[in-house]
Design an enzyme around this catalytic site. Structure first.
Site, PDB file in Angstrom:
ATOM      1  CD  GLU A 174      -3.177  -1.034   0.366  1.00 62.07           C
ATOM      2  OE1 GLU A 174      -3.749   0.057   0.399  1.00 62.07           O
ATOM      3  OE2 GLU A 174      -3.606  -2.002  -0.310  1.00 62.07           O
ATOM      4  CG  HIS A 250      -3.472   2.542   4.614  1.00 66.29           C
ATOM      5  ND1 HIS A 250      -4.281   3.349   3.834  1.00 66.29           N
ATOM      6  CD2 HIS A 250      -3.186   1.456   3.858  1.00 66.29           C
ATOM      7  CE1 HIS A 250      -4.468   2.769   2.653  1.00 66.29           C
ATOM      8  NE2 HIS A 250      -3.831   1.621   2.651  1.00 66.29           N
ATOM      9  CB  CYS A 371      -4.802   9.827   2.616  1.00 67.09           C
ATOM     10  SG  CYS A 371      -5.246   8.915   4.065  1.00 67.09           S
TER      11      CYS A 371
HETATM   12  O1  SUG Z   1      -7.824   2.807   0.104  1.00 69.74           O
HETATM   13  N1  SUG Z   1     -10.628   4.912   0.219  1.00 69.74           N
HETATM   14  C1  SUG Z   1      -9.192   4.752   0.307  1.00 69.74           C
HETATM   15  C2  SUG Z   1      -8.619   5.685   1.333  1.00 69.74           C
HETATM   16  C3  SUG Z   1      -7.123   5.680   1.313  1.00 69.74           C
HETATM   17  C4  SUG Z   1      -6.534   6.463   2.429  1.00 69.74           C
HETATM   18  N2  SUG Z   1      -5.131   6.478   2.331  1.00 69.74           N
HETATM   19  C5  SUG Z   1      -4.290   6.419   3.374  1.00 69.74           C
HETATM   20  N3  SUG Z   1      -4.682   6.118   4.589  1.00 69.74           N
HETATM   21  N4  SUG Z   1      -3.041   6.633   3.135  1.00 69.74           N
HETATM   22  C6  SUG Z   1      -8.831   3.294   0.624  1.00 69.74           C
HETATM   23  O2  SUG Z   1      -9.563   2.681   1.418  1.00 69.74           O
HETATM   24  C7  SUG Z   1     -12.818   4.590  -0.743  1.00 69.74           C
HETATM   25  C8  SUG Z   1     -13.457   4.619  -2.106  1.00 69.74           C
HETATM   26  C9  SUG Z   1     -14.943   4.495  -2.053  1.00 69.74           C
HETATM   27  O3  SUG Z   1     -15.480   3.819  -1.172  1.00 69.74           O
HETATM   28  O4  SUG Z   1     -15.581   5.093  -2.938  1.00 69.74           O
HETATM   29  C10 SUG Z   1     -11.319   4.405  -0.784  1.00 69.74           C
HETATM   30  O5  SUG Z   1     -10.808   3.803  -1.712  1.00 69.74           O
END
Ligand code: SUG
EC number: 3.5.3.23
Length: 448
Positions: A174, A250, A371
């Site tokens: 990730e 994460h 993020c």
């Molecule tokens: O991978 N949300 C992302 C959020 C990522 C956050 N990044 C970090 N913590 N670095 C994920 O879960 C949600 C998309 C949706 O439900 O439409 C989403 O992909």
């Protein structure tokens, strides 16, 4: 030589929507199917970039991806013209259309893992695109991510790019969301800290019971090998599986580090004492003095951390050596978190100031300030070798804001994603964007 941490923020794409796609990510699950506002989302992100630039930090921008991803839908068997592919997917498999429309590439902390030149065997800055293999909608990001990073960091004398790891769960990666770097100064050798959620091959490491652990130890080790990091310059730690089960998908939802400081929750890791001792001794070997700042569960619970995104903050070094914390508005909305922050900044410690940003559109999908940015530590020569089109300036901010105003919708629901017109709108917007950012052809519709 001078060196910097440059924050490259993901520009929110025109299809930003709440698809409920990320099991284990509480915000994504609870806001599923709500209507979103892509224009507001992009402007909120740009406002953060501009504010950091105005404060004197080095700021860059990372382009969004082509969505709907018609090529991905074709790989799943939908055929015909582009419009027919979208209409067929909408009729037969709406969840697949929603996944192929996600603007999730905005969370560029997941785009790649980056090791600065001072840490790597060949003295170049290394990038490994993350395979994001835990979620289908994110697993389709890495080919374009690699092209965009290649267009931003093109000079092979300074930059080395690695393709994403094998796309299987055993190498789930990730990117920088589970990677932190400690150092005395950005241009000096540092200690890279890899946090994993489980091991794919070694059953001695426990796994969470409910939600998936996205990052494996084997993926982290592979990235460290690819980047040519030394044993002495790396520390691995396991995330506490119990917090993954509470929505910490994460490590950057429960810890953030910068310089010699690790700001983390008491429950973030397994075997915390061993980990702190190893960090302390390895950071000492590169001339630094490790400063852990632990937030006790008695002050802030894991649930508070997940809801407020306290740790998904940006910890930035100021010229006087003190640090600034960039937090989302949700931290001010949580009394315990806000009280804790008042105490922290008033305590005379290294973190002296907190700045609050409204990133609600992204937050509702589980994406906070940290993020939205990919950190790249660069020395002056390397910074000069970056494609200048992606470095934030006042005129670039103006043109991106106008570009968003011209091309983005202010409301997006599942029905809108099925509108073939949206694809045309997105492509013409992105075509213009590649000219603004001087990226050349990076999108499938531009190269096929
Ligand atoms: O991978 N949300 C992302 C959020 C990522 C956050 N990044 C970090 N913590 N670095 C994920 O879960 C949600 C998309 C949706 O439900 O439409 C989403 O992909």
């Amino acid at each position: 030589m001078k060196s910097y941490e440059v924050n490259f923020d993901g520009l929110v794409g025109p299809t930003h929507n709440y698809g409920g796609l990320s099991y284990g990510n509480v915000a994504s699950q609870s806001n599923s199917q709500q209507s979103s506002n892509p224009k507001e989302a992009a402007l909120q992100g740009l406002a953060k970039m501009k504010a950091l630039m105005d404060m004197g930090f080095q700021q860059g921008v990372l382009a969004p991806q082509e969505r709907p991803d018609v090529a991905a839908l074709r790989r799943l068997g939908f055929a015909g013209s582009d419009a027919q592919v979208i209409q067929r997917a909408a009729k037969e498999a709406m969840p697949l259309l929603v996944a192929s429309c996600s603007a999730s590439s905005m969370w560029v902390a997941n785009a790649a893992t980056v090791s600065p030149s001072a840490d790597t065997a060949d003295g170049r800055v290394h990038f490994t695109a993350a395979n994001l293999n835990c979620k289908y909608h994110r697993s389709i990001e890495h080919p374009t991510t690699s092209r965009v990073l290649g267009a931003m960091f093109a000079d092979q004398q300074h930059f080395a790019h690695h393709a994403a790891l094998p796309a299987v769960a055993q190498f789930g990666d990730e990117g920088a969301a589970n990677h932190t770097r400690f150092c005395r100064a950005y241009g000096e050798a540092g200690v890279e800290f890899f946090v994993f959620g489980r091991s794919a091959f070694d059953s001695r490491y426990p796994s969470p019971q409910k939600y998936p652990a996205r990052q494996t130890l084997e993926a982290s080790r592979a990235v460290a090998r690819l980047h040519g990091l030394s044993e002495e310059g790396v520390v691995y730690a396991q995330q506490n599986p119990a917090v993954i089960d509470q929505g910490v998908f994460h490590n950057d939802v429960i810890a953030v580090g910068n310089g010699e400081v690790l700001f983390y929750h008491e429950d973030a890791f397994l075997d915390t004492d061993r980990m702190l001792a190893e960090l302390s001794s390895k950071i000492a070997k590169v001339g630094g003095k490790f400063q852990p700042v632990c937030v006790p569960r008695s002050a802030v619970t894991v649930d508070d951390a997940v809801r407020s995104y306290l740790f998904n903050s940006q910890l930035l070094s100021r010229a006087d050596g003190s640090m600034l914390l960039i937090v989302p508005e949700e931290c001010r909305g949580n009394e315990r978190v806000w009280n804790y922050l008042q105490g922290l900044t008033g305590s005379g410690g290294v973190i002296r100031e907190v700045k609050v940003f409204d990133l609600k559109q992204s937050m509702q999908n589980g994406g906070g300030p940290a993020c939205l940015r990919l950190r790249v530590a660069l020395n002056e020569t390397e910074l000069a070798a970056v494609n200048p089109g992606v470095i934030m300036t006042a005129p670039l901010y103006e043109s991106l804001t106008q570009w968003v105003e011209r091309h983005y919708r202010d409301r997006m629901t599942e029905n809108d994603l099925a509108d073939p017109q949206l694809l045309l709108e997105c492509r013409s917007a992105l075509d213009e964007l590649t000219q603004i950012l001087k990226l050349g052809a990076v999108y499938p519709f531009q190269i096929n």
